[in-house]
Design a protein around this motif. Structure first.
Motif, PDB file in Angstrom:
ATOM      1  N   TYR A 409      75.566  43.149  52.874  1.00  0.00           N
ATOM      2  CA  TYR A 409      74.543  44.183  53.193  1.00  0.00           C
ATOM      3  C   TYR A 409      73.382  43.555  54.004  1.00  0.00           C
ATOM      4  O   TYR A 409      73.380  44.468  54.801  1.00  0.00           O
ATOM      5  CB  TYR A 409      74.663  45.376  52.023  1.00  0.00           C
ATOM      6  N   ALA A 410      72.532  42.509  53.534  1.00  0.00           N
ATOM      7  CA  ALA A 410      71.724  42.322  53.593  1.00  0.00           C
ATOM      8  C   ALA A 410      71.664  41.809  55.268  1.00  0.00           C
ATOM      9  O   ALA A 410      70.774  41.899  56.053  1.00  0.00           O
ATOM     10  CB  ALA A 410      70.929  41.082  52.720  1.00  0.00           C
ATOM     11  N   ALA A 411      72.903  40.385  55.495  1.00  0.00           N
ATOM     12  CA  ALA A 411      73.322  40.764  56.698  1.00  0.00           C
ATOM     13  C   ALA A 411      73.849  41.716  57.105  1.00  0.00           C
ATOM     14  O   ALA A 411      73.192  41.590  59.113  1.00  0.00           O
ATOM     15  CB  ALA A 411      74.483  39.400  56.971  1.00  0.00           C
ATOM     16  N   ALA A 412      74.335  42.390  57.660  1.00  0.00           N
ATOM     17  CA  ALA A 412      74.645  43.818  58.187  1.00  0.00           C
ATOM     18  C   ALA A 412      73.089  43.702  58.786  1.00  0.00           C
ATOM     19  O   ALA A 412      73.834  44.793  59.666  1.00  0.00           O
ATOM     20  CB  ALA A 412      75.526  44.614  56.706  1.00  0.00           C
ATOM     21  N   HIS A 413      72.777  44.561  57.947  1.00  0.00           N
ATOM     22  CA  HIS A 413      70.888  45.842  58.602  1.00  0.00           C
ATOM     23  C   HIS A 413      70.634  44.092  59.639  1.00  0.00           C
ATOM     24  O   HIS A 413      69.621  44.953  60.513  1.00  0.00           O
ATOM     25  CB  HIS A 413      70.570  45.891  56.666  1.00  0.00           C
ATOM     26  N   ALA A 414      70.371  42.889  58.594  1.00  0.00           N
ATOM     27  CA  ALA A 414      69.301  42.357  59.730  1.00  0.00           C
ATOM     28  C   ALA A 414      70.432  42.289  61.184  1.00  0.00           C
ATOM     29  O   ALA A 414      69.970  42.447  62.080  1.00  0.00           O
ATOM     30  CB  ALA A 414      70.100  41.098  59.318  1.00  0.00           C
ATOM     31  N   LEU A 415      71.948  42.173  61.371  1.00  0.00           N
ATOM     32  CA  LEU A 415      73.006  42.743  62.621  1.00  0.00           C
ATOM     33  C   LEU A 415      72.008  43.354  63.304  1.00  0.00           C
ATOM     34  O   LEU A 415      72.271  44.059  64.726  1.00  0.00           O
ATOM     35  CB  LEU A 415      73.827  42.344  61.931  1.00  0.00           C
TER      36      LEU A 415
END
Length: 854
Positions: A409-415
């Protein structure tokens, strides 16, 4: 949980951007301690389709997990097949990706794909897997490569790779716990969803301090992970180490034997273990052989929740009551149903699920691809995970699993932040309305990742502080079950540096509710203080009783505190109590004795006065001025009575009267003696030719005037002294002790000295005159009696000064009273006893003829 980290890659068809999701272990550059064993499952991987799980998408996320584990050197129960917990991590990643792909607000219009590999927990294979995912090349799992750098598991974001030779990664790891990774200078692109080990080391220290465990043994891994635990949790928190034993995987059996013998011999009852759970199993087996069952163990999160340890028979014997720190467990609603709905019939290309199915149900699911166990019968198709109970299907405590979920989820929000349209940056952007950029700069990706701040579907606020997250741990306790096994019980939590603990819910190694005691020296009780032992740790000390007037009202005090001047320490030296006022009382033996002597002296003086009054016409009484004799008796009686003013509780007026009465009474007494001596000298001098008129100048009127003059000088001195600086009642706080003397403090020593000095001056003058008249030719020479009396008088008061100064408290008052009585009796007996003897017992000598005879 692995000691290395696994990586997950991400790229798009528009630009070779890379996202790696994985797990970073305890240390970078782990020494080669893994024993390489060739297995059929990890022998050779040919193409991507044979390596794991894959699904296309606009952005591909790759994962590297250690499903097949090769034990270090001793294998009690571990198998070289797919492990259940890492398999759960994989499906947590897939579950998160499916949630994100269904979301209408997070990356809308963008499909996330995945590429997942198994590294078999071999460092060299992990490195190859990462490079193959980054470069898009075929990854071959080579059994001959056994050594190398263990990279770890995490998420890495790489943007704008212009060639296959340039790699720059932004990493998010979900079990990376090494404190060294918090250094942004050395690891600027590093992020993690796992708290630093420094926090759990401090949490362990907080537990030790909370339960007053100051004498602890430590068994640690012989690497940065273990040594960091000693530094953070022990040495910086005033907890002493009884011993430190290190374990290495290459020599685990011998190291565990040595550590077990040290534990058995040590007086420390609490043992901290910071190492990998496979090392702990060997240690517990060695302790079981030695029958060491009375130690309380503190566990790091690396083994505190290990199912293998909880099920091990040696653990049941030696490890009951383990108290440990664990990664915070968080529920994922819907994840249990997701896990139990998995089936190889619905995922025909999922080789991990197929292998798990073969192991769990003992049949071949007949999905596409060759089976590894041709002898297995085909599955009926009715097999389901609904009733299966193992680590894979157990979603009651999602720890690392939830870290994987957060990492995705952290990666998805950064993207999402990176790919959102600039004009819609402040609102949920529609990514599909904006075209993908041809090139994404790595620093741009890192900037968006460092600013991630979102609320998870579980309503948990998530953000990075640097590359770290806020530390959150569970506190767990190993408790006995009715069946004789062990179960994991939640007994508290740690939020950052705050410890929340339910003490009553803990089951201790002793099997009772009594907290184990582990100290080098028992805590010093109130009333004592610690005294360090030379050459020994600070936790080893002696307990010294506080000195008089000092207290310590807490257990384990480092020093004793002085009581205020008005207070004193009690017998136990635990509390300051008000000091008791003490004075020369009429009720105590000394006071009663002095009072009786004073009254006796006054009574005897009165009796002598009556005798003299009755025989006032006799020659003995009339000789040398009877009027002066009566005045002398009156002054002696006042001297005896004034001593009573010194006995009893001092008051404002008593302090004034006692000194004035004392000074004036004695001056009156000595003045009478001096005048009597002068009369004797004048009488004999007048008998010489030409000296007849001498007695006319020193007749009765002059005698009375002389007495009044000498006395009036003392009266003036006393008035001036008592007016300007009178003595006042005041406790003598300078004298140590529970009892403090209430005395008449001399505000002016000069005034008191002048009073005494004047008495001394008159006394010395009287003694000199009496000494000169001692040989006058009378049958009854009163000058001799005066000489003896003044000798006694002067001797008493000379001895009084040092005795008064050196006497403590109320005894100084007693010395002064004694001096008054002694000098008064000396004068009374020396002067009047011979006369009373003649008057009462030898009346035939009470004639003028006898007195005038030579």
């Amino acid at each position: 949980m692995s000691w290395g980290y696994r990586l997950v890659t991400l790229w798009t068809s528009h630009a070779p951007s890379l996202l790696l999701v994985g797990l970073l272990g305890r240390q970078l550059g782990l020494q080669a301690g893994f024993q390489v064993v060739k297995t059929t499952n990890c022998s050779r991987w040919g193409t991507h389709s044979d390596n794991g799980l894959f699904e296309d998408g606009d952005i591909i996320i790759g994962g590297l997990f250690s499903l097949r584990y090769t034990p270090p050197s001793v294998d009690y129960s571990f198998k070289q097949h797919v492990q259940n917990l890492p398999l759960q991590y994989i499906y947590a990643m897939l579950y998160a990706l499916e949630e994100i792909n269904r979301s209408l607000t997070l990356l809308p219009g963008v499909k996330l794909g995945y590429q997942i590999h198994d590294s078999c927990a071999l460092p060299a294979w992990e490195l190859k897997a990462v490079l193959s995912m980054v470069g898009g090349n075929t990854f071959t799992c080579d059994t001959e490569a056994g050594n190398g750098m263990d990279i770890g598991q995490g998420i890495s974001l790489n943007a704008g790779m212009e060639s296959s030779h340039y790699i720059e990664l932004n990493l998010i790891f979900y079990t990376a716990s090494c404190p060294c990774l918090s250094d942004r200078q050395q690891y600027p692109n590093f992020f993690r969803t796992m708290a630093s080990d420094a926090y759990q080391a401090r949490a362990v220290a907080q537990l030790a301090i909370h339960f007053n465990w100051t004498w602890i043994g430590a068994v640690i891994a012989d690497n940065d992970y273990g040594h960091m635990a000693v530094k953070e949790s022990i040495q910086e928190n005033s907890v002493c180490l009884a011993f430190v034993e290190t374990l290495q995987r290459e020599t685990i059996v011998s190291d565990a034997k040595r550590a077990a013998l040290t534990i058995q011999a040590s007086t420390a009852k609490v043992i901290l273990i910071f190492t990998w759970y496979t090392d702990v199993i060997e240690l517990f087996h060695q302790l079981s052989k030695l029958n060491v069952t009375d130690r309380q163990f503190l566990a790091s999160e690396a083994w505190s929740t290990s199912g293998d340890l909880l099920q091990d028979t040696a653990s049941h014997k030696v490890a009951r009551g383990v108290l440990g720190v664990a990664i915070r467990s968080t529920a994922l609603p819907g994840f249990d149903s997701y896990i139990r709905s998995l089936s190889p019939l619905l995922r025909p290309s999922d080789e991990f699920l197929r292998e798990f199915w073969q192991k769990e149900f003992g049949c071949d699911p007949n999905t596409n691809g060759p089976t590894q166990k041709a002898s297995l019968p085909p599955c009926k198709g009715t097999e389901t995970l609904e009733e299966v109970q193992n680590f894979f299907t157990d979603t009651s405590q999602l720890r690392v699993t939830y870290n994987v979920y957060l990492a995705v989820y952290a990666a998805a929000h950064a993207l999402h932040s990176l790919l959102s349209c600039p004009e819609r940056a402040n609102s949920p952007g529609n990514v599909s309305s904006c075209s993908f950029p041809k090139e994404i700069k790595p620093f741009e990706l890192m900037q968006h990742l460092s600013q991630v701040n979102f609320t998870t579907p579980q309503d948990e606020l998530f953000y990075f502080k640097g590359g770290d997250i806020t530390a959150k741990y569970d506190l767990v306790n190993w408790q006995s079950t009715p069946q004789g096994g062990l179960r994991l019980a939640l007994i508290g939590r740690v939020d950052g540096f705050d410890l929340h603990l339910n003490d009553t819910a803990i089951e201790w190694s002793t099997g009772t509710s009594q907290v184990p005691v582990s100290v080098c020296s028992e805590s010093c009780a109130p009333g004592t203080r610690k005294a360090s032992r030379k050459g020994e740790p600070i936790c080893c000390f002696d307990c010294i009783l506080c000195a008089d007037g000092e207290i310590s009202n807490q257990t384990g005090s480092l020093q004793c505190d002085h009581c205020p001047a008005e207070f004193w320490s009690n017998t136990e030296r635990t509390v300051c109590v008000p000091r008791q006022l003490d004075f020369l009382s009429f009720n105590e033996t000394l006071g009663v004795t002095l009072t009786a002597v004073a009254v006796s002296g006054a009574t005897v003086t009165t009796a002598v006065f009556v005798v003299f009054l009755h025989h006032r016409q006799t020659p003995v009484v009339r000789a040398n001025n009877s009027e002066l004799s009566f005045l002398l008796l009156l002054s002696l009686k006042l001297c005896f009575l004034c001593s009573l003013l010194f006995i009893g509780r001092p008051s404002y007026w008593a302090c004034r009267f006692q000194q004035a009465a004392f000074g004036i009474s004695f001056v009156l007494c000595v003045s009478c003696l001096q005048v009597k001596t002068i009369v004797v000298l004048a009488a004999f001098r007048s008998a010489r030719p030409g000296a007849e008129a001498l007695m006319k100048w020193f007749g009765p009127g002059q005698q009375r005037g002389s007495v009044c003059f000498f006395t009036s000088i003392q009266v003036v001195i006393c008035i001036i002294w008592l007016t300007l600086s009178p003595p006042i009642p005041q406790p003598d706080l300078e004298i140590p002790g529970l009892k403090v003397t209430l005395k008449c403090a001399m505000a002016s020593v000069v005034g008191f000295s002048v009073v005494l000095g004047y008495i001394g001056l008159l006394g010395c003058t009287s003694l000199l005159l009496a000494f000169l008249a001692r040989k006058l030719p009378d049958n009854f020479n009163e000058a001799k009696l005066i000489t003896f009396s003044m000798l006694i008088f002067c001797a008493v008061w000379v001895a009084f000064v040092p005795a008064y100064v050196s006497s403590p408290g109320k005894y100084a008052v007693a010395v002064e009273v004694f001096a008054i009585l002694a000098s008064s009796f000396g004068l009374l007996f020396c002067i009047f006893a011979p006369k009373c003897f003649i008057i009462l017992l030898r009346p035939e000598k009470n004639t003028k003829k006898h007195l005038m005879a030579r």
